[in-house]
Write a protein that holds these residues in place. Structure first.
Motif, PDB file in Angstrom:
ATOM      1  N   PHE A   8      29.529  34.210  -6.954  1.00 46.84           N
ATOM      2  CA  PHE A   8      29.783  33.550  -8.249  1.00 46.84           C
ATOM      3  C   PHE A   8      28.421  33.218  -8.862  1.00 46.84           C
ATOM      4  CE2 PHE A   8      31.384  29.631 -10.638  1.00 46.84           C
ATOM      5  CZ  PHE A   8      31.921  30.393 -11.659  1.00 46.84           C
ATOM      6  N   THR A  42      25.289  37.002 -12.374  1.00 47.58           N
ATOM      7  CA  THR A  42      24.404  37.350 -13.489  1.00 47.58           C
ATOM      8  C   THR A  42      23.283  36.334 -13.708  1.00 47.58           C
ATOM      9  OG1 THR A  42      25.979  36.281 -14.991  1.00 47.58           O
ATOM     10  CG2 THR A  42      26.163  38.680 -14.733  1.00 47.58           C
ATOM     11  N   PHE A  70      19.632  34.443 -12.785  1.00 44.56           N
ATOM     12  CA  PHE A  70      18.357  35.074 -12.416  1.00 44.56           C
ATOM     13  C   PHE A  70      18.357  35.430 -10.930  1.00 44.56           C
ATOM     14  CE2 PHE A  70      13.917  35.171 -11.165  1.00 44.56           C
ATOM     15  CZ  PHE A  70      13.439  36.089 -12.076  1.00 44.56           C
ATOM     16  N   VAL A  71      18.720  34.459 -10.102  1.00 47.04           N
ATOM     17  CA  VAL A  71      18.676  34.712  -8.654  1.00 47.04           C
ATOM     18  C   VAL A  71      19.913  35.507  -8.212  1.00 47.04           C
ATOM     19  CG1 VAL A  71      19.724  32.554  -7.857  1.00 47.04           C
ATOM     20  CG2 VAL A  71      17.951  33.574  -6.494  1.00 47.04           C
ATOM     21  N   ARG A 130      30.850  34.124 -15.628  1.00 43.95           N
ATOM     22  CA  ARG A 130      31.691  33.647 -16.737  1.00 43.95           C
ATOM     23  C   ARG A 130      31.845  34.681 -17.850  1.00 43.95           C
ATOM     24  NH1 ARG A 130      27.714  29.243 -19.703  1.00 43.95           N
ATOM     25  NH2 ARG A 130      25.820  30.468 -19.455  1.00 43.95           N
ATOM     26  N   SER A 131      30.988  35.721 -17.840  1.00 55.17           N
ATOM     27  CA  SER A 131      31.039  36.689 -18.940  1.00 55.17           C
ATOM     28  C   SER A 131      31.286  38.099 -18.419  1.00 55.17           C
ATOM     29  CB  SER A 131      29.712  36.640 -19.724  1.00 55.17           C
ATOM     30  OG  SER A 131      29.471  37.864 -20.353  1.00 55.17           O
ATOM     31  N   ALA A 142      35.323  34.076 -14.117  1.00 49.92           N
ATOM     32  CA  ALA A 142      35.780  32.704 -13.846  1.00 49.92           C
ATOM     33  C   ALA A 142      34.801  31.742 -14.490  1.00 49.92           C
ATOM     34  CB  ALA A 142      35.847  32.447 -12.337  1.00 49.92           C
ATOM     35  N   VAL A 181      25.516  29.272  -9.359  1.00 49.60           N
ATOM     36  CA  VAL A 181      25.721  28.625 -10.668  1.00 49.60           C
ATOM     37  C   VAL A 181      25.149  27.208 -10.616  1.00 49.60           C
ATOM     38  CG1 VAL A 181      27.429  27.862 -12.356  1.00 49.60           C
ATOM     39  CG2 VAL A 181      27.716  30.050 -11.206  1.00 49.60           C
ATOM     40  N   GLY A 182      23.954  27.056 -11.179  1.00 50.98           N
ATOM     41  CA  GLY A 182      23.296  25.749 -11.178  1.00 50.98           C
ATOM     42  C   GLY A 182      22.820  25.400 -12.583  1.00 50.98           C
ATOM     43  N   HIS A 197      27.339  21.809 -12.743  1.00 49.27           N
ATOM     44  CA  HIS A 197      28.397  22.833 -12.757  1.00 49.27           C
ATOM     45  C   HIS A 197      29.104  23.045 -11.419  1.00 49.27           C
ATOM     46  CE1 HIS A 197      26.755  24.011 -16.603  1.00 49.27           C
ATOM     47  NE2 HIS A 197      25.615  24.371 -16.076  1.00 49.27           N
ATOM     48  N   LEU A 209      22.717  27.646  -3.072  1.00 49.36           N
ATOM     49  CA  LEU A 209      21.264  27.520  -3.111  1.00 49.36           C
ATOM     50  C   LEU A 209      20.810  26.153  -3.572  1.00 49.36           C
ATOM     51  CD1 LEU A 209      19.888  30.715  -4.892  1.00 49.36           C
ATOM     52  CD2 LEU A 209      19.701  30.086  -2.498  1.00 49.36           C
ATOM     53  N   ASP A 263      14.579  26.607   0.013  1.00 49.92           N
ATOM     54  CA  ASP A 263      15.004  25.312   0.525  1.00 49.92           C
ATOM     55  C   ASP A 263      16.460  25.491   0.912  1.00 49.92           C
ATOM     56  OD1 ASP A 263      14.262  25.344  -2.394  1.00 49.92           O
ATOM     57  OD2 ASP A 263      15.674  23.716  -2.561  1.00 49.92           O
ATOM     58  N   GLY A 292      14.058  29.378 -14.694  1.00 46.76           N
ATOM     59  CA  GLY A 292      14.616  28.345 -15.565  1.00 46.76           C
ATOM     60  C   GLY A 292      15.681  27.517 -14.851  1.00 46.76           C
ATOM     61  N   THR A 345      15.922  26.759 -11.655  1.00 45.57           N
ATOM     62  CA  THR A 345      15.309  25.822 -10.713  1.00 45.57           C
ATOM     63  C   THR A 345      14.718  24.637 -11.466  1.00 45.57           C
ATOM     64  OG1 THR A 345      14.841  27.565  -9.144  1.00 45.57           O
ATOM     65  CG2 THR A 345      13.493  25.599  -8.951  1.00 45.57           C
ATOM     66  N   SER A 383      17.405  22.343 -12.652  1.00 46.30           N
ATOM     67  CA  SER A 383      17.970  21.558 -11.546  1.00 46.30           C
ATOM     68  C   SER A 383      17.030  20.414 -11.184  1.00 46.30           C
ATOM     69  CB  SER A 383      18.207  22.446 -10.318  1.00 46.30           C
ATOM     70  OG  SER A 383      19.065  23.510 -10.649  1.00 46.30           O
TER      71      SER A 383
END
Ligand SMILES: NC(=O)c1ccc[n+]([C@@H]2O[C@H](COP(=O)([O-])OP(=O)(O)OC[C@H]3O[C@@H](n4cnc5c(N)ncnc54)[C@H](OP(=O)(O)O)[C@@H]3O)[C@@H](O)[C@H]2O)c1
Length: 411
Positions: free
Chosen positions: A11, A14, A16-17, A42-43, A66, A88-89, A94, A112, A144, A183, A185, A188
Motif C-alpha cells: 500500500f 506509488t 517515493f520509497v 489511492r490513484s 484504496a 503511506v506516511g 494517514h 517504515l 530506522d 519529502g 520523511t 513525518s
C-alpha cells in the motif's frame, strides 16, 4: 487469517520509497513468482503508470485502489493478501485506519514509520485487538530501525557464543553514511516536531528511553544519550548526536523488554555519529550538534517551519536521485561490554543510500520474511519489533539478497 492467494500487498506503491520497493520486488521475485504481490495506492492512474515503468516483468502485476482514510476500502484491501506493507506516511496523519483494520482482521502488517508518538498510540489502542486476532504488526522495517535492532541482536548472539554472557552496555556509532531525505520523511519528521511542540506531556513521554515498553517492563536504569559534542574513549573519536537515535534506541529497548530483559535490567544502549579525532573531529561534532539543534528549533516554530517546508526541504514524492541512491552506503559500528569487562566489536553495513535504496530492499525482505518464513499461529499476534519477530531469518535474507553485511570485528 484471510484466504487470499497473494502473499503481500504494497500500500503506497506509488510513494517515493514505494516505487523503490516495487522495483526491488519485481527484480527479486517478478510479479507472481515465489512472492505473489499486489500494488495498491489511492490513484488508479498513478498505479498504472508505475506498472508501465516497472517494465514487462510487471505486466501481470495486480493493482488495487484504496484510500487511507476510507475504512471500507481498507477492509477490501487487506483481503488481497496475507501481509500488508504500507509506505503511506506521515503515518501519524494517514496510518491509523490501516493498523486498526489489520489488527481487527488478523492480517500481518509491516511499515517504515519512525514516528515514536504514533507507534505508542497504536500499541495503546490496538495491541489487545492484535493479540486476540493473531495479527503480527511490525513497525520500523527500514533504515530506522532494522540495522540498529538486528545489529544489537547480532552482537548479543556473538557475545553469548564467545563469552557465555550478554553485553550489558552497547553503543552504536555511525562511522560513515551517504544518503539524502525524501519529502515523505521530512513531512513525518516535521509532524513529530509539531505534535511534540504542542503537547508537553507527549514531549516528556518521548524523552523517556522506555517509551515503547509497557509500563510494567520499564527498568529504572538511566540511559546514556549523546546530546552535544562528546569524546568517546571506546572509539577514540569525537561524537555528535544522531537524529535517528530517537526512534532506534526505543525500538532496541522494546525488543529487550519483549524478550524478557535477557541482557539485564541494567542494559544500556545509545547511538551517535563519529566525527573523527583531534581538533577537526571536535569542530565537526560541535558543528553537527549545533546544526541539529537549529533544525529542531526551526521546525518547532510554525513560521520558520513553513519557510523550511516551502523553500528548503523536498516536497512529498521527491527524494534522492537514482544515482545518489546507488552511490549511497552506511557503515555502523557496535561496541558491547559484558558485566565482567570483556568487549566485542561488530559492524553492520549497507550498499545503497540508507533511507531509500537500502530501505526499499530492507522493507521488501521484511515483507517476504513475514509472508514466507514466519509461521502461524506462532508467533502470536501483537506489536513486535524486527529483531524479536524476524531475528536471524531476516539477517539471512538481508545478507543474501539486500546488500547488508553483519560482521564481527573483534574485541
Ligand atoms: N524507516 C525509514 O528508514 C524510512 C525511510 C524512508 C521513508 N520512511 C517513511 O516512509 C513514508 C513514505 O515516505 P515517502 O518519501 O515515500 O513519502 P511520499 O513520496 O510523500 O509518499 C506518500 C504516499 O502516501 C500516499 N497517500 C497520501 N494520502 C493518501 C491517502 N489518503 N490514501 C492513500 N494513499 C495516500 C501518497 O499517494 P500518491 O502516490 O497517490 O500521492 C504517496 O504514495 C514516510 O512516512 C517516511 O517518513 C521511512
Amino acid at each position: 487469517m484471510n484466504a487470499s492467494t497473494h502473499d503481500v500487498v504494497v500500500f503506497g506503491a506509488t510513494s517515493f520509497v514505494g516505487r523503490i520497493l516495487s522495483r526491488y520486488l519485481v527484480q527479486r521475485f517478478g510479479a507472481g513468482g515465489e512472492l505473489k504481490w499486489v500494488a495498491a495506492g489511492r490513484s488508479k492512474a498513478r498505479l498504472e503508470e508505475l506498472r508501465r515503468e516497472l517494465g514487462p516483468g510487471a505486466a501481470q502485476l495486480p493493482l488495487v485502489v484504496a484510500d487511507a482514510a476510507d475504512e471500507a476500502s481498507l477492509r477490501a484491501l487487506v483481503k488481497q493478501a496475507r501481509v500488508v506493507v504500507s509506505t503511506v506516511g506521515p503515518y501519524a496523519l494517514h496510518g491509523e485506519p490501516l493498523v486498526k483494520v489489520c489488527a481487527e482482521t488478523g492480517t500481518d502488517y509491516c511499515d517504515l514509520t519512525g514516528e515514536v508518538q504514533w507507534i505508542r498510540r497504536m500499541i495503546d489502542r490496538y495491541e489487545a485487538t492484535a493479540k486476540a486476532s493473531g495479527a503480527r504488526i511490525v513497525h520500523c522495517c527500514g533504515f530506522d530501525s532494522i540495522p540498529s535492532d538486528l545489529g544489537v541482536h547480532f552482537l548479543q548472539r556473538e557475545a553469548l557464543r564467545r563469552f557465555g554472557q550478554p553485553c550489558v552496555n552497547v553503543k552504536m556509532r555511525v562511522r560513515a553514511m551517504r544518503g539524502g531525505f525524501s519529502g515523505g520523511t521530512v513531512a513525518s519528521l516535521m509532524n513529530v516536531v509539531k505534535e511534540t511542540a504542542a503537547d508537553p506531556a507527549l514531549r516528556r513521554e518521548l524523552q523517556n528511553p522506555y517509551s515503547l515498553c509497557s509500563e510494567s517492563s520499564r527498568p529504572r536504569t538511566r540511559q546514556p544519550a549523546v546530546k552535544s559534542a562528546e569524546f568517546d574513549a571506546d572509539f577514540g573519536a569525537w561524537t555528535a548526536p544522531f537524529v535517528m537515535s530517537a526512534i532506534n534506541t526505543r525500538i532496541v529497548q522494546r525488543s529487550h523488554a519483549l524478550l524478557g530483559q535477557p541482557w539485564g535490567a541494567g542494559f544500556t544502549y545509545d547511538e551517535a555519529v563519529l566525527t573523527g579525532r583531534g581538533l577537526k573531529g571536535r569542530l565537526a561534532a560541535t558543528g553537527m550538534s549545533a546544526g541539529l539543534t537549529g533544525f529542531m528549533l526551526t521546525g518547532a516554530l510554525a513560521p520558520t517551519r513553513w519557510l523550511l517546508e516551502r523553500f528548503v526541504l523536498p516536497a512529498p514524492g521527491e527524494g534522492p536521485s537514482l544515482k545518489d541512491q546507488e552511490n549511497g552506503f552506511f557503515d555502523l559500528r557496535f561496541h558491547g561490554k559484558t558485566a565482567d569487562g570483556r568487549s566485542l566489536r561488530t559492524r553492520v553495513t549497507g550498499d545503497r543510500d540508507p533511507g531509500y535504496g537500502s530501505t526499499g530492499k530492507m522493507l521488501g525482505e521484511a515483507a517476504a520474511c513475514l509472508a514466507l518464513d514466519i509461521g502461524r499461529p506462532q508467533p502470536p499476534g501483537g506489536f513486535w519489533t524486527p529483531a524479536t519477530l524476524f531475528g536471524d531469518r531476516l539477517i539471512e535474507r538481508l545478507t543474501a539478497s539486500a546488500g547488508l553485511a553483519f560482521e564481527v570485528l573483534g574485541d
